[in-house]
Design an enzyme around this catalytic site. Structure first.
Site, mmCIF file in Angstrom:
data_model
loop_
_atom_site.group_PDB
_atom_site.id
_atom_site.type_symbol
_atom_site.label_atom_id
_atom_site.label_comp_id
_atom_site.label_asym_id
_atom_site.label_seq_id
_atom_site.Cartn_x
_atom_site.Cartn_y
_atom_site.Cartn_z
ATOM 1 N N GLY A 132 42.200 22.089 -18.112
ATOM 2 C CA GLY A 132 42.273 20.702 -17.679
ATOM 3 C C GLY A 132 40.977 20.123 -17.158
ATOM 4 O O GLY A 132 40.948 18.996 -16.678
ATOM 5 N N HIS A 153 44.110 47.269 13.773
ATOM 6 C CA HIS A 153 43.100 47.195 14.829
ATOM 7 C C HIS A 153 43.193 45.923 15.662
ATOM 8 O O HIS A 153 43.074 45.961 16.884
ATOM 9 C CB HIS A 153 41.708 47.334 14.207
ATOM 10 C CG HIS A 153 41.512 48.634 13.512
ATOM 11 N ND1 HIS A 153 41.155 49.778 14.182
ATOM 12 C CD2 HIS A 153 41.668 48.990 12.220
ATOM 13 C CE1 HIS A 153 41.077 50.780 13.319
ATOM 14 N NE2 HIS A 153 41.380 50.331 12.133
ATOM 15 N N GLN A 194 46.801 26.120 -28.742
ATOM 16 C CA GLN A 194 45.812 26.643 -27.795
ATOM 17 C C GLN A 194 46.352 27.927 -27.178
ATOM 18 O O GLN A 194 47.566 28.087 -27.004
ATOM 19 C CB GLN A 194 45.504 25.638 -26.686
ATOM 20 C CG GLN A 194 44.360 26.066 -25.772
ATOM 21 C CD GLN A 194 43.871 24.931 -24.892
ATOM 22 O OE1 GLN A 194 44.026 23.768 -25.241
ATOM 23 N NE2 GLN A 194 43.280 25.250 -23.773
ATOM 24 N N GLN A 249 41.405 18.697 -34.966
ATOM 25 C CA GLN A 249 42.520 19.320 -35.688
ATOM 26 C C GLN A 249 43.517 18.278 -36.174
ATOM 27 O O GLN A 249 43.731 17.243 -35.522
ATOM 28 C CB GLN A 249 43.277 20.285 -34.759
ATOM 29 C CG GLN A 249 42.614 21.615 -34.536
ATOM 30 C CD GLN A 249 43.469 22.467 -33.610
ATOM 31 O OE1 GLN A 249 43.518 22.217 -32.411
ATOM 32 N NE2 GLN A 249 44.144 23.456 -34.178
ATOM 33 N N ARG A 298 39.422 17.523 -29.215
ATOM 34 C CA ARG A 298 39.586 18.326 -28.006
ATOM 35 C C ARG A 298 38.264 18.965 -27.584
ATOM 36 O O ARG A 298 37.553 19.546 -28.404
ATOM 37 C CB ARG A 298 40.636 19.413 -28.242
ATOM 38 C CG ARG A 298 41.881 18.885 -28.936
ATOM 39 C CD ARG A 298 42.830 19.987 -29.352
ATOM 40 N NE ARG A 298 43.481 20.585 -28.213
ATOM 41 C CZ ARG A 298 44.127 21.752 -28.276
ATOM 42 N NH1 ARG A 298 44.170 22.433 -29.408
ATOM 43 N NH2 ARG A 298 44.701 22.234 -27.194
ATOM 44 N N ARG A 355 44.913 30.666 -23.974
ATOM 45 C CA ARG A 355 43.857 31.055 -23.038
ATOM 46 C C ARG A 355 44.397 32.170 -22.141
ATOM 47 O O ARG A 355 45.610 32.302 -21.971
ATOM 48 C CB ARG A 355 43.412 29.868 -22.186
ATOM 49 C CG ARG A 355 44.505 29.297 -21.313
ATOM 50 C CD ARG A 355 43.962 28.283 -20.319
ATOM 51 N NE ARG A 355 43.512 27.060 -20.933
ATOM 52 C CZ ARG A 355 44.285 25.974 -21.111
ATOM 53 N NH1 ARG A 355 45.563 26.003 -20.762
ATOM 54 N NH2 ARG A 355 43.793 24.893 -21.644
ATOM 55 N N THR A 369 40.978 15.879 -23.726
ATOM 56 C CA THR A 369 41.624 15.975 -25.031
ATOM 57 C C THR A 369 42.187 14.601 -25.389
ATOM 58 O O THR A 369 42.743 13.919 -24.526
ATOM 59 C CB THR A 369 42.762 17.019 -24.996
ATOM 60 O OG1 THR A 369 42.197 18.331 -24.910
ATOM 61 C CG2 THR A 369 43.629 16.940 -26.243
ATOM 62 N N LYS A 404 37.664 27.237 -26.407
ATOM 63 C CA LYS A 404 38.874 26.787 -27.108
ATOM 64 C C LYS A 404 38.731 26.979 -28.616
ATOM 65 O O LYS A 404 39.631 27.477 -29.288
ATOM 66 C CB LYS A 404 39.143 25.327 -26.769
ATOM 67 C CG LYS A 404 40.486 24.828 -27.299
ATOM 68 C CD LYS A 404 40.709 23.367 -26.963
ATOM 69 C CE LYS A 404 41.068 23.134 -25.517
ATOM 70 N NZ LYS A 404 40.002 22.655 -24.678
#
Length: 898
Positions: free
Chosen positions: A132, A856, A309, A183, A117, A311, A136, A23
């Site tokens: 998750g 098959h 964020q 932050q 976080r 990701r 945070t 992160k």
């Protein structure tokens, strides 16, 4: 080196994951993208976390215990992870680390509110997001509270969910470290998540924005439904505005609370269309920077977006890399081959090198590009017709894509002469190419699949049954030549020889006689099912007419194992020995048991004929029965328990008699109809043809796998040489190289260890993906649907492939080695390939998640007279092991009775 415990975000980039976690590295990288605003902050580095762990000696012992616990032992994981968390939270933050954090807070404003976080080193990775899994905390105020919440973030590395997630992704707990991002809080008017690719369909050109009022916790926690905007090409193409009764807001003294939204504001959109489009434009810049679709958390404050964020979206199925801007529509090879598992790179490249049609890799799977054959109406109709006969879900998926995607240009009608083999879309029922499914033998010049229907008794062209004998002899001769020629080859000479062998491999598959034999049986089957349904009202009549067809190598494989069981059953000491077998080195020990020599000889003879087979056999890297004979032991013991001596011969004869009786019945009923003699004569020709050729359909695959095992043994000998020379750590590392890369390693005696590590990580991530039946170059994944309303409410709908109805106990089996079957059981499994055939003799019915009419599993189910339904969505999850079910093989659905 001096430890560094705090780094400002502006100092961080994507190379610092080891210091600041996934992160933190992503946030630092985000802050460098032009036009992207990231709230100011700093990272408490992994070095601080390591100091804290070092001050808590009890954690080491708990981690040792945790390493020995199974991923499925939730109670043990819960207890050990709680113990580790308590140890971390109970350890005081060392003074020098606390001082570094205080200094960073002073620079930003220690009285401000902050988000604290977690940022683990195994987080927000391309192959596993870990979304998750750690904690945070929002709106944390004051240095003391920030320190406390940093400790809580460190401890969250060991939540039960995080430990379990790592275990299932093959990640060692000791290799993961925790950083913490601190932050400045943003107090937003709205917030939410932006997916730069549609997370449901995978479409890369459709972005999805989820939005709500206040902090994003209301959406993440499920308190409210979000507004959803879908944006494509700079415009909102779809929106859903939800009633948002609650929002989460920051409290002045720290923490958050839920607040009610005034009724008149509840159905107002959290964003305007213009804002949603602007947000997506920002997301596209972020996506371009990271080079792959992103899951982005955002806030809106003072009409400006902040990114908190980003990701990778790890659940999207990858798209084949083609290096062009053309539109492509890919059809899954694995769904035709009954093997949808991920394949290792050597297996993928070997299949590509021996296939008759170009195949493209994505997500560890292979696909063929159907777009060229779908582009013109005539070839499209032929392809859809044949695909629909085999698997209606593939046809529906293709039609869905054609109807709404706009991917296909309208082309003029093609020349009546078919395209060269390299341009063919389809693969043979054996899966390697040869007859295009778009152009079966008998296709007329106008592209239709069957002759015009003015004459209802018209039949496909007849084929000489002697062709089968000739083809089998050709295949055996080609295999013998391969075995003889490869014996002395090593190093570069081996790879040069194999490239020539692959050309022979393709020549054998593409032999027009081979194609004629395959299609003769298939077309006769289709003709009989279509005409007898029309004339007699009987569904799937060919299922009975093909029972005990001659020359079916796959059905013989199951019956021959019954003969092995006869040898074992007569020797009680051997039965007792086999019940305690563990591993694969038992055959030599077996010979020392009373009667064991005869039993070993029977098993060895079986392996001589079928030892090249295994589950997932299209992947050359999968262990063969000859390499792991222990796989067969549970099946042999089931046969010993469930059958009487001589069962194989009796079963074959019973099937032959049933087919003969069905033939007489059908012909007699046809002769009673108007124009009955002509209809009966036509049906008789097709019955003779289907019995002559239906069994051969399985032989080309047997030939492919036999050749592949010869290739594999030679390549593993070469890999063993490289391992002994210290070039490779272990021989099977070559499974993570393509054939061409392996060839280079053998030539240079050098290997890229970093490449091997990346390939192993990628393969683990691919194993978690489910491949779609159809995939577009825009990334849209489509599986198709059954357009039917003829099944009872609550029934599981699939494709009927073998007629009859049976009721019994469901045995949900994911691995053939775990089989424990009793008479009357119904096998429920994701897919079957020929290696599963020995189980078919012991069950009363079959249900699979993947399959088609001519795959098959369907062929062998018909051969053994087992009612079967394939293509049942999520069957192994919707049917529980041990439940009583009823399989309607004629009508294509499954009822769960208990």
């Amino acid at each position: 080196m001096t430890e560094r415990y705090v780094m400002d975000l502006h100092e961080v980039d994507g190379t610092r994951i080891a210091d600041v976690g996934g992160k933190g590295a992503h946030l630092g990288e985000l802050s460098r993208i032009e036009g992207t605003r990231v709230p100011a902050g700093f990272c408490v580095t992994t070095q601080a976390f390591e100091r804290v762990l070092a001050r808590t000696p009890s954690i080491g012992g708990a981690l040792d215990e945790l390493a020995r616990v199974s991923a499925d032992d939730r109670e043990a994981i819960r207890a050990l992870s709680a113990r580790i968390r308590a140890g971390v939270e109970g350890t005081a933050v060392p003074a020098d680390i606390a001082a570094a954090i205080a200094g960073a807070l002073a620079r930003l404003g220690e009285d401000s509110a902050y988000a604290v976080r977690s940022s683990a080193t195994a987080e927000d990775l391309p192959t596993a997001s870990f979304a998750g899994q750690q904690d945070t905390y929002l709106n944390v105020v004051g240095p003391a509270e920030i320190l406390r919440h940093i400790s809580r973030c460190w401890a969250s590395l060991f939540t039960e969910r995080a430990v379990t997630y790592r275990r299932r992704n093959g990640i060692d707990d000791r290799t993961v470290h925790m950083a913490v991002v601190v932050q400045r809080m943003v107090l937003p008017e709205a917030s939410g998540i932006l997916f730069t690719a549609d997370p449901v369909t995978g479409h890369r050109k459709v972005a999805t924005v989820d939005a709500g009022f206040g902090l994003g916790e209301a959406l993440v926690s499920g308190l409210v439904n979000p507004d959803v905007f879908k944006v494509r090409d700079g415009a909102v193409v779809e929106r859903t505005i939800a009633a948002k009764r609650l929002a989460v807001h920051a409290l002045p003294g720290g923490g958050t609370r839920e607040t009610a939204i005034e009724p008149r504001h509840q159905e107002l959109p959290a964003l305007t269309d213009e804002q949603a489009v602007r947000l997506v434009e920002l997301g596209r810049r972020v996506e371009a920077h990271f080079g792959r679709p992103q899951d982005i958390e955002w806030c809106l404050a003072d009409d400006g977006f902040r990114i908190v964020q980003s990701r990778p979206i790890t659940t999207l199925f990858p798209v084949p890399e083609r290096g062009d801007q053309e539109n492509h529509i890919y059809v899954s090879v694995g769904h035709q081959q009954m093997m949808t598992d991920a394949m290792k790179p050597l297996g993928l490249s070997m299949w590509q090198l021996t296939a008759m049609a170009p195949m493209h890799e994505a997500g560890g799977r292979l696909f063929v590009d159907a777009a060229p054959r779908l582009a013109s109406p005539a070839s499209r109709a032929a392809l859809l017709e044949v695909m629909g006969r085999g698997d209606p879900l593939v046809r529906d998926a293709l039609e869905t894509v054609i109807d709404h995607s706009g991917l296909l240009p309208s082309l003029p009608e093609p020349d009546p002469v078919g395209p060269p083999a390299g341009d063919r879309v389809g693969t043979t029922p054996e899966g390697q190419g040869g007859p295009s499914k778009a152009e079966p033998v008998g296709t007329s010049a106008d592209g239709s699949v069957e002759p015009p229907e003015e004459d209802p008794c018209a039949t496909p062209a007849e084929a000489d049954p002697a062709i089968v004998t000739e083809l089998i002899e050709r295949s055996r001769a080609s295999l013998a030549a391969l075995e003889h020629g490869i014996r002395s080859k090593t190093g570069p000479a081996l790879f040069a020889f194999l490239l020539e062998a692959f050309a022979e491999h393709r020549r054998v598959l593409g032999d027009p006689l081979n194609i004629q034999a395959i299609m003769a049986g298939m077309e006769a089957t289709w003709w009989l099912n279509d005409r007898l349904l029309d004339w007699l009202g009987e569904k799937n009549a060919a299922d009975t007419l093909t029972l005990s067809a001659p020359d079916n190598i796959t059905s013989e494989m199951g019956l021959d194992l019954l003969d092995v069981a006869d040898v074992v059953r007569a020797r009680p000491e051997v039965v007792a020995f086999l019940r305690n077998v563990e591993g694969d080195g038992f055959l030599d020990e077996l010979a020392k048991v009373a009667g064991g020599a005869e039993a070993r000889d029977a098993v060895e003879a079986y392996l001589d004929r079928y030892g090249m087979r295994c589950v997932g056999e299209i992947d050359i890297t999968r262990p063969r029965w000859r390499e792991r004979p222990g796989t067969l032991v549970p099946v042999i013991l089931d046969n010993v328990r469930n059958f009487e001596p001589g069962a194989a011969a009796r079963r074959f004869e019973q099937g032959r008699r049933k087919a003969a009786a069905k033939e007489q019945d059908v012909l007699a009923r046809l002769r009673e109809l108007p124009d009955g003699d002509r209809r009966a004569d036509a049906a008789k020709r097709m019955i003779d043809q289907v019995r002559a050729f239906a069994g051969y359909r399985e032989y080309p695959k047997y030939g492919i796998v036999s050749r592949s095992f010869v290739y594999k043994r030679a390549l593993l000998e070469e890999a063993g040489r490289l391992a002994r020379a210290g070039v490779l750590r272990e021989a099977e590392d070559v499974f993570y190289l393509t054939f061409q890369e392996f060839q280079d390693v053998a030539r240079t005696n050098r290997v890229d260890e970093g490449l091997l590590a990346r390939r192993k990580d990628a393969f683990r991530s691919y194993e978690a993906l489910t491949p779609p039946r159809v995939l577009t170059s825009d990334g849209e994944a489509v599986d198709g649907a059954y357009r039917r309303d003829d099944a009872p409410a609550g029934a599981l709908v699939g494709l009927p492939v073998s007629a009859g109805t049976v009721e019994g106990r469901a045995r949900v089996i994911l691995d053939m080695a775990d089989a424990d079957l009793e008479e009357g059981d119904i096998l429920v499994t994701p897919f079957t390939d020929p290696s599963w055939s020995p189980l078919f003799v012991a069950v009363a019915g079959l249900v699979t998640e993947v399959g088609g009419l001519m795959t098959h599993g369907a062929v062998i189910a018909r051969e053994y007279g087992l009612p079967a339904v394939v293509g049942v969505d999520r069957a192994t999850r919707r049917i529980r092991d041990g439940q009583r079910i009823r399989v309607h093989g004629t009508d294509g659905y499954v009822e769960i009775l208990t």
